[in-house]
Design a protein around this motif. Structure first.
Motif, mmCIF file in Angstrom:
data_model
loop_
_atom_site.group_PDB
_atom_site.id
_atom_site.type_symbol
_atom_site.label_atom_id
_atom_site.label_comp_id
_atom_site.label_asym_id
_atom_site.label_seq_id
_atom_site.Cartn_x
_atom_site.Cartn_y
_atom_site.Cartn_z
ATOM 1 N N ARG A 268 0.729 -1.128 0.112
ATOM 2 C CA ARG A 268 0.030 -0.110 -0.046
ATOM 3 C C ARG A 268 0.856 1.223 -0.591
ATOM 4 N NH1 ARG A 268 -4.783 -2.276 1.959
ATOM 5 N NH2 ARG A 268 -4.598 -4.088 2.304
ATOM 6 N N ILE A 269 0.564 2.299 -0.589
ATOM 7 C CA ILE A 269 1.145 3.746 -0.701
ATOM 8 C C ILE A 269 1.056 4.565 -0.824
ATOM 9 C CG2 ILE A 269 2.344 2.194 -2.747
ATOM 10 C CD1 ILE A 269 1.356 4.285 -4.896
ATOM 11 N N GLY A 270 1.638 5.691 0.159
ATOM 12 C CA GLY A 270 1.550 6.994 0.076
ATOM 13 C C GLY A 270 1.937 8.165 -1.203
ATOM 14 N N VAL A 271 1.700 8.919 -1.429
ATOM 15 C CA VAL A 271 1.612 9.317 -3.020
ATOM 16 C C VAL A 271 1.702 11.480 -2.492
ATOM 17 C CG1 VAL A 271 1.605 10.635 -5.301
ATOM 18 C CG2 VAL A 271 1.368 8.280 -4.396
ATOM 19 N N ALA A 272 2.193 12.085 -2.051
ATOM 20 C CA ALA A 272 2.507 13.407 -1.526
ATOM 21 C C ALA A 272 2.249 14.046 -3.073
ATOM 22 C CB ALA A 272 4.075 13.588 -1.664
ATOM 23 N N GLU A 273 0.988 15.032 -2.302
ATOM 24 C CA GLU A 273 1.073 16.221 -3.665
ATOM 25 C C GLU A 273 1.608 17.258 -2.430
ATOM 26 O OE1 GLU A 273 -2.157 19.756 -4.790
ATOM 27 O OE2 GLU A 273 -2.129 18.822 -3.032
ATOM 28 N N ALA A 274 2.790 17.951 -2.984
ATOM 29 C CA ALA A 274 3.686 18.508 -2.051
ATOM 30 C C ALA A 274 4.358 19.178 -3.188
ATOM 31 C CB ALA A 274 4.988 18.145 -1.237
ATOM 32 N N TRP A 275 4.403 20.810 -2.807
ATOM 33 C CA TRP A 275 5.170 22.146 -3.752
ATOM 34 C C TRP A 275 6.246 22.257 -2.251
ATOM 35 C CZ3 TRP A 275 3.426 23.785 -8.305
ATOM 36 C CH2 TRP A 275 2.525 23.120 -8.406
ATOM 37 N N ALA A 276 7.204 22.581 -3.169
ATOM 38 C CA ALA A 276 8.609 22.251 -2.558
ATOM 39 C C ALA A 276 9.435 23.264 -3.328
ATOM 40 C CB ALA A 276 9.500 21.455 -1.737
ATOM 41 N N PRO A 277 10.456 24.280 -2.621
ATOM 42 C CA PRO A 277 11.188 24.813 -3.305
ATOM 43 C C PRO A 277 12.132 25.009 -4.054
ATOM 44 C CG PRO A 277 11.623 25.533 -1.635
ATOM 45 C CD PRO A 277 10.127 23.922 -0.965
ATOM 46 N N SER A 278 12.192 23.627 -3.482
ATOM 47 C CA SER A 278 13.872 22.332 -4.753
ATOM 48 C C SER A 278 13.688 20.965 -4.781
ATOM 49 C CB SER A 278 14.904 22.710 -4.477
ATOM 50 O OG SER A 278 15.397 22.322 -2.819
ATOM 51 N N PRO A 279 13.644 21.007 -5.917
ATOM 52 C CA PRO A 279 13.719 18.816 -5.829
ATOM 53 C C PRO A 279 14.209 18.134 -4.661
ATOM 54 C CG PRO A 279 14.724 20.295 -8.073
ATOM 55 C CD PRO A 279 14.643 21.688 -6.858
ATOM 56 N N GLN A 280 15.038 19.324 -4.255
ATOM 57 C CA GLN A 280 16.115 17.827 -2.840
ATOM 58 C C GLN A 280 15.478 18.322 -1.979
ATOM 59 O OE1 GLN A 280 17.343 21.157 -4.791
ATOM 60 N NE2 GLN A 280 18.796 19.972 -6.518
ATOM 61 N N ASP A 289 11.672 5.965 4.253
ATOM 62 C CA ASP A 289 10.840 5.822 5.958
ATOM 63 C C ASP A 289 9.837 6.724 5.576
ATOM 64 O OD1 ASP A 289 12.572 7.811 6.454
ATOM 65 O OD2 ASP A 289 12.764 7.523 8.345
ATOM 66 N N GLU A 290 9.621 7.389 4.234
ATOM 67 C CA GLU A 290 8.372 7.912 3.955
ATOM 68 C C GLU A 290 7.811 7.757 3.304
ATOM 69 O OE1 GLU A 290 8.785 12.370 4.813
ATOM 70 O OE2 GLU A 290 10.739 12.250 5.521
ATOM 71 N N LEU A 291 6.799 8.719 2.083
ATOM 72 C CA LEU A 291 6.076 8.124 1.253
ATOM 73 C C LEU A 291 6.475 7.560 0.344
ATOM 74 C CD1 LEU A 291 3.627 11.609 1.475
ATOM 75 C CD2 LEU A 291 3.720 9.075 2.715
ATOM 76 N N HIS A 292 6.132 6.951 -0.188
ATOM 77 C CA HIS A 292 6.556 6.409 -1.837
ATOM 78 C C HIS A 292 6.433 7.215 -3.056
ATOM 79 C CE1 HIS A 292 4.359 3.208 0.744
ATOM 80 N NE2 HIS A 292 5.857 2.534 0.149
ATOM 81 N N GLN A 293 5.746 8.094 -3.386
ATOM 82 C CA GLN A 293 6.054 9.450 -4.166
ATOM 83 C C GLN A 293 5.637 10.245 -3.962
ATOM 84 O OE1 GLN A 293 3.589 7.614 -7.218
ATOM 85 N NE2 GLN A 293 4.346 5.724 -8.295
ATOM 86 N N ALA A 294 6.002 11.099 -5.147
ATOM 87 C CA ALA A 294 5.500 12.825 -4.673
ATOM 88 C C ALA A 294 5.847 13.020 -6.227
ATOM 89 C CB ALA A 294 6.479 13.653 -4.178
ATOM 90 N N PHE A 295 4.359 14.006 -6.301
ATOM 91 C CA PHE A 295 4.384 14.312 -7.765
ATOM 92 C C PHE A 295 5.344 15.670 -8.238
ATOM 93 C CE2 PHE A 295 -0.473 13.656 -6.332
ATOM 94 C CZ PHE A 295 -0.748 12.690 -7.546
ATOM 95 N N ASN A 296 5.508 15.479 -9.649
ATOM 96 C CA ASN A 296 6.933 15.921 -9.684
ATOM 97 C C ASN A 296 6.710 17.724 -11.006
ATOM 98 O OD1 ASN A 296 9.300 16.903 -10.899
ATOM 99 N ND2 ASN A 296 9.979 15.158 -11.517
ATOM 100 N N PHE A 297 6.317 18.936 -10.044
ATOM 101 C CA PHE A 297 5.397 19.403 -10.247
ATOM 102 C C PHE A 297 6.286 20.144 -11.125
ATOM 103 C CE2 PHE A 297 2.211 18.766 -6.725
ATOM 104 C CZ PHE A 297 1.170 18.742 -7.484
#
Length: 538
Positions: A268-280, A289-297
């Motif tokens: 089972r997975i978690g996918v982050a809709e996350a806006w961050a100021p840098s790819p890092q 140990d966190e979510l499996h995916q994050a959207f690449n905006f």
């Protein structure tokens, strides 16, 4: 719970399906209307599962269908454990999950942890209990500034425009980073943590395969709620540090959720809709140990430019690789203008969107497809004023999201092209009269259609699972073009210029968004086109 079966590659990907999955976003209101009220629902989604299985995707992501007053079309949740009558019943949700699994499709649902609806029982209790009460500690209440507390507690701005605070008759203000009907939860309160763990377990026990975490970057606010010190803060999101998003404390929440997800069988997975100021900073959300995916905006926002795409692809792969995570690629969703329109609209936008599809589906990692992009749907820019209800339009009419949420056409028949039942005159958003040729029915008859392009691409991708994690190697190519290899004998070339371009043929044509002209060892790529190639093993 129904056992999920993927006939041809279940064993080899049973523990890593999400690393190279193609996940189809279903915006439930606009996908298919099963009960004839002009609004998409869970019954409608069930009726189209065969279409999605035949398309070749691995999973579906359903936008919120929970009980809601619909101030933000379901992202204002009043009850996280029930289905809004607009969309059906809890029984419909169970049946949809089971049916999807029988079709070999996994199911990801939205969870909205940053805020609730103001109709949620917790917020109603907070209003009744008054200042200083334990009930108000579940949200973020503060006294205002000024002589009589008449000014907001700080200068934070709502994503939808204006101050991020609403004042109550008793004088206190509550934080709501979105609409006034969406009060922010206080994640410093243990009750909030316990409640969402219970919510996740509820849906995991029903058989969902994961969660798309709405505003995954937003639950924790900087200590003391300091001023930003700048206006037009929404333009800073995703590029600058702000005290209400992407605070380090969110990661402990996601670690707890990862432990919970890992306690269930079936990846089972978690996918982050996350806006961050840098790819890092974005990569922090997908540490082991966190979510499996994050959207690449950052990829979604890249203009139609070869150098820009190459840079963002390299940065995305490098930063995700640092934490051992797969990259994710997305071109459109329910919050942005459709990429066909962003890429110029009309014929040029269609050519570019078809090429972008082949680029995206050939990159290492997981790809998200927004409903209707496989049909080449454009943004609807001329919706009548009386139908425009998106609260984001309050900030700027040009930022409204209604145009990408118009129902998708299934058949050639007007007025709603098979989206709803015969005899229903209107869908919740009107559909352009010109959309008949874009319907599923029309495109299934046309072997050169965008739908056939997607189906063929997904079939090739599924048959070549070995290149899911295979590295990308760039090839030399003329200015304005991209060329790279993947895995065992696969290559992709992309011409992002408006003119034909010649380059060495990497092999035999597998699939093309526009047919190239191959002359011996040389190929002439059509303008704004992409080609997949079969290469001889070296």
């Amino acid at each position: 719970m129904t056992e999920l079966v993927h006939a041809d590659h279940a064993s080899e990907t049973a523990t890593r399906w999400w690393r190279d999955a193609v996940i189809y976003q279903v915006y439930v209101r606009s996908f298919a209307d099963g009960n004839g009220d002009g609004i998409g629902d869970l019954l409608g989604v069930r009726s189209r599962l065969r279409y999605l299985a035949d398309l070749g995707v691995d999973a579906i992501w359903l936008t919120p269908f929970y009980t809601s007053p619909m101030a933000d079309f379901g992202y204002d949740v009043a009850d996280y454990r029930d289905v809004d009558p607009i969309f059906g019943s809890l029984g419909d949700a169970r049946a949809l999950i089971d049916d999807a699994h029988r079709h070999g499709l996994r199911v990801i649902v939205d969870v909205v942890p940053n805020h609730t609806s103001d109709r949620h029982v917790w917020f109603q209790q907070a209003l009744a209990a008054g200042p200083g009460s334990p009930e108000r500690e579940r949200y973020i209440f503060r006294q205002g500034k000024g002589e009589n507390g008449e000014l907001p507690p700080n200068d934070w701005e709502s994503v939808f425009g204006g101050p991020a605070w609403t004042r109550l008759p008793d004088g206190e203000w509550y934080l709501r980073l979105f609409a006034p009907e969406q009060p922010d939860l206080n994640w410093d309160n243990p009750e909030v943590h316990a409640e969402f763990e219970s919510v996740l377990r509820f849906w995991l026990d029903l058989g969902v395969d994961g969660f798309r975490v709405d505003v995954a970057h937003g639950m924790v606010k900087a200590d003391g709620l300091p001023d930003v010190g700048h206006p037009d803060q929404v333009r800073m999101i995703g590029s600058d540090v702000v005290p209400f998003f992407d605070q380090d404390g969110v990661h402990e929440i996601h670690r707890g959720w990862r432990r919970l997800l890992d306690s269930y069988p079936g990846e089972r997975i978690g996918v982050a809709e996350a806006w961050a100021p840098s790819p890092q900073r974005l990569a922090n959300y997908v540490r082991p140990d966190e979510l499996h995916q994050a959207f690449n905006f950052h990829f979604l926002n890249t203009p139609w430019d070869a150098a820009g795409f190459r840079t963002v692809i390299q940065e995305s792969l490098a930063t995700a690789g640092l934490v051992g995570a797969p990259s994710t690629w997305v071109l459109s969703n329910h919050d942005v203008k459709r990429h066909l329109t962003r890429y110029g609209g009309g014929e040029i936008g269609l050519r570019r969107s078809r090429a972008a599809a082949l680029l995206t589906l050939s990159l290492p990692g997981s790809t998200y497809v927004y409903q209707g992009e496989e049909l080449g749907l454009p943004e609807v820019l001329d919706l009548p004023e009386e139908f425009l209800r998106d609260p984001q339009r309050l900030r700027n009419p040009d930022d409204g999201r209604d145009g990408c949420r118009v129902p998708i056409p299934w058949a050639d028949v007007e007025p709603h092209f098979g989206f709803s039942l015969p005899g229903i005159e209107e869908s919740w958003l009107p559909m352009p009269a010109s959309w008949g040729p874009l319907s599923v029915q029309s495109q299934l008859r046309d072997p050169l259609s965008t739908l056939h392009l997607y189906r063929t691409a997904l079939e090739i991708r599924r048959d070549r699972r070995s290149f899911g994690d295979a590295p990308l190697t760039w090839l030399d190519s003329p200015e304005g073009t991209l060329a790279f290899t993947r895995g065992d004998g696969f290559a992709c070339t992309l011409n992002l210029t408006g003119e034909p371009v010649e380059l060495p043929a990497p092999g035999r044509v597998l699939l093309a968004s526009e047919e190239p002209v191959v002359d011996g060892d040389t190929v002439r790529l059509a303008p704004d086109s992409a080609v997949w190639w079969e290469r001889d093993a070296v």
